[in-house]
Design an enzyme around this catalytic site. Structure first.
Site, PDB file in Angstrom:
ATOM      1  N   GLY A 106      -0.721  46.009  54.705  1.00  0.00           N
ATOM      2  CA  GLY A 106      -2.138  46.162  54.989  1.00  0.00           C
ATOM      3  C   GLY A 106      -2.545  47.621  54.931  1.00  0.00           C
ATOM      4  O   GLY A 106      -1.916  48.454  54.268  1.00  0.00           O
ATOM      5  N   GLY A 136      -5.168  67.093  21.790  1.00  0.00           N
ATOM      6  CA  GLY A 136      -5.372  67.225  23.231  1.00  0.00           C
ATOM      7  C   GLY A 136      -4.058  67.265  23.990  1.00  0.00           C
ATOM      8  O   GLY A 136      -3.937  67.949  25.015  1.00  0.00           O
ATOM      9  N   ALA A 137      -3.064  66.548  23.487  1.00  0.00           N
ATOM     10  CA  ALA A 137      -1.781  66.512  24.193  1.00  0.00           C
ATOM     11  C   ALA A 137      -1.147  67.898  24.213  1.00  0.00           C
ATOM     12  O   ALA A 137      -0.470  68.272  25.166  1.00  0.00           O
ATOM     13  CB  ALA A 137      -0.845  65.509  23.539  1.00  0.00           C
TER      14      ALA A 137
END
Ligand code: HXC
Length: 514
Positions: A169, A404-405
């Site tokens: 929980g 981008g990498a």
């Protein structure tokens, strides 16, 4: 002189014995029968011998209740690990199932505050049935106070959670707010809603282990950073982890006496990168050859294995390593790898661990699933984390650095202090095949022998763009180095970059793309 003990001392001893007996022999036997230790046994295993000092052993949730069990289900205090001070709490499942009352929570908060105000790491050993049902909202109030202190403590001192039983929980949010989660295999579980609720809501049938066991969180969800084969192993992992961490954010990361030659070269690395651009190699070969022998300590080893993160030492100094693994998804960056890298970079920055990046990525992973799940948002986290990091940053492109990498993996444009490449590096906007398809589409369509023309164009592109010298001539790379010399080069750079004065502009806080 009388030999009779002062009765007040006798009373203290009795009180202490009572507190130390937890929920009593029968419940302790049940705990042992499940293959689990008691809270005190765990603390004895975790801490240096005889170093534990308890606080609030006699606290109860309701002082008027005569049969209330002393300690209220959690053992709290301080001790040492390898001589270094730590704050600890251990939930005692033998007392009310380790469930959390307001008094129980406030005992935890007390050691959280001691950690925060005195600058020492805090380690929680969790084994609990969750909110104490009889306490109603006061239990939730207690949990909220623990969460608040988790968040306030974040980035000030290292926080480590060890899950040694149930953690279900909303209770899972305390470990989730800490820096590292360690679980024990087949004996711990974490989930927000258990199997019964899942079945009634979605119809899915699954057991506790399949829903939230250690292996699930270590390999699928990424919630757990380490898995211990058993409790002793899980606690040994915590001790090992602490050897890389400073006690707080204003202390340098620890150094140990160097155990390995700083000028050691590794000739095998000169032959590691295959000739064929799509043939993979194992990035662990690089890490193990370069770092101090025996110092590699991987984090989240089973999750998002296309990225590798972990701690190591270079000439005795603790560092963080971020790398791609060309053996998995060719080292492409996906959503999980983005989260894994960004989180680790931020941890290293918060706790003064220099960052060594070994980059080899053909790009971000293409796919409808990745796009629709927000690879744009997740990938941006890596940029944010590297830019914000003020620790020394050294990066090496071993092979592919496309688009981008390339940028996100600690490139110079993001603030690398020293940006290097191996002669095998290929740094460009995109890979040769993709580039030729875009630039030469018309010529290829009209060619008599399109395949031959494509091969020729690809070879020409490769010669010009897919080398480190195109970048080195333009000052984007600081140097191109022999792979065999990676270790001495990294150590020399690291020792030059010890003192960092860089800082981010003043602001309340940035808006990391979460
Ligand atoms: C009070 C609890 C308790 C709880 C267990 N006990 N959970 N007491 N509040 N939440 C007590 C039991 O009554 C029992 O007392 C002892 O602990 C051991 O429990 P057993 O059930 O005998 O142990 P076991 O068979 O190992 O089962 C463990 C368990 C089960 C799976 C954790 O106890 C269980 O399902 N508990 C309830 C879990 C739960 O629903 N918690 C609330 C979740 S909601 P005796 O005296 O017999 O030894 C929640 C919200 C948090 O936590 C929100 C925070 C934001």
């Amino acid at each position: 002189m009388s030999q009779i003990e002062d009765p007040r001392l006798t009373a203290l001893k009795e009180m202490r014995k009572l507190a130390e007996s937890g929920g009593g022999a029968a419940r302790i036997d049940r705990q042992h029968a499940k293959g689990r230790m008691t809270a005190r046994e765990r603390l004895a295993e975790l801490l240096d011998t005889d170093s534990f000092h308890e606080v609030q052993p006699f606290t109860v949730a309701h002082p008027d209740e005569e049969d209330a069990i002393l300690g209220d289900g959690v053992v709290t205090g301080y001790g040492t690990i390898d001589g270094r001070k730590v704050l600890v709490y251990a939930q005692d499942f033998t007392v009310y199932g380790g469930s959390v009352s307001l008094a129980h929570a406030r005992k935890i908060v007390q050691v959280q505050e001691m950690a925060l105000h005195n600058g020492f790491p805090i380690i929680g050993l969790l084994d609990s049935g969750g909110a104490r049902i009889q306490e109603g909202v006061m239990s939730l109030q207690g949990y909220g106070e623990v969460f608040r202190h988790n968040a306030l403590t974040s980035g000030v001192v290292p926080q480590i959670s060890v899950i040694l039983g149930p953690c279900a929980g909303g209770a899972s949010y305390s470990p989730a707010l800490t820096d590292f989660v360690v679980m024990t295999d087949k004996s711990s579980m974490m989930f927000i809603t258990g199997p019964d609720v899942v079945k009634s809501v979605t119809g899915e049938e699954i057991d506790h282990e399949g829903l939230g066991g250690a292996r699930v969180h270590a390999s699928i969800s990424g919630v757990a950073h380490f898995v211990g084969e058993d409790e002793a192993h899980a606690l040994a992992l915590v001790r090992q982890l602490l050897t890389y961490l400073p006690p707080n954010n204003v202390t340098a990361a620890p150094t140990v006496a160097p155990s390995d030659d700083p000028s050691r070269t590794a000739s095998a690395l000169d032959k590691l990168i295959p000739e064929a651009p799509n043939e993979p190699y194992d990035m662990y070969d690089v890490i193990l050859a370069v770092m101090d022998r025996g110092s590699w300590f991987e984090v989240q080893a089973s999750w998002a294995q296309n990225a590798i993160v972990g701690f190591a030492r270079l000439n005795g100094r603790a560092i963080g390593v971020v790398a791609q693994q060309p053996l998995v998804l060719a080292g492409a960056i996906d959503i999980d790898a983005s989260d894994k890298i960004a989180r680790f970079v931020r941890f290293c920055d918060a706790f003064n661990l220099p960052l060594i990046t070994l980059a080899d990525s053909p790009g971000f992973l293409p796919g409808v699933g990745q796009e629709h799940s927000g690879i744009i948002r997740h990938g941006a986290k890596i940029i944010y984390a590297y830019v914000e990091a003020t620790v020394p940053k050294i990066s090496i492109v071993t092979r592919k650095g496309y688009g981008g990498a390339y940028i996100v993996m600690g490139s110079k444009s993001l603030g690398a202090d020293v940006h290097l490449a191996w002669p095998t590096a290929e740094i460009a906007v995109m890979g040769p095949d993709g580039a030729v398809s875009v630039l030469n589409r018309r010529e290829l369509a009209e060619a008599e022998d399109p395949e031959a023309l494509r091969a020729e164009l690809v070879a020409r592109y490769r010669e010009i763009h897919a080398t480190p010298y195109y970048s080195a001539r333009r000052g984007v790379l600081d140097n191109v180095i022999e792979p065999a010399r990676t270790r001495p080069e990294l150590i020399a750079a690291l020792e030059t970059l010890q003192e960092q004065t860089r800082s981010v502009p003043p602001k309340k806080h940035g808006l990391m793309p979460v």
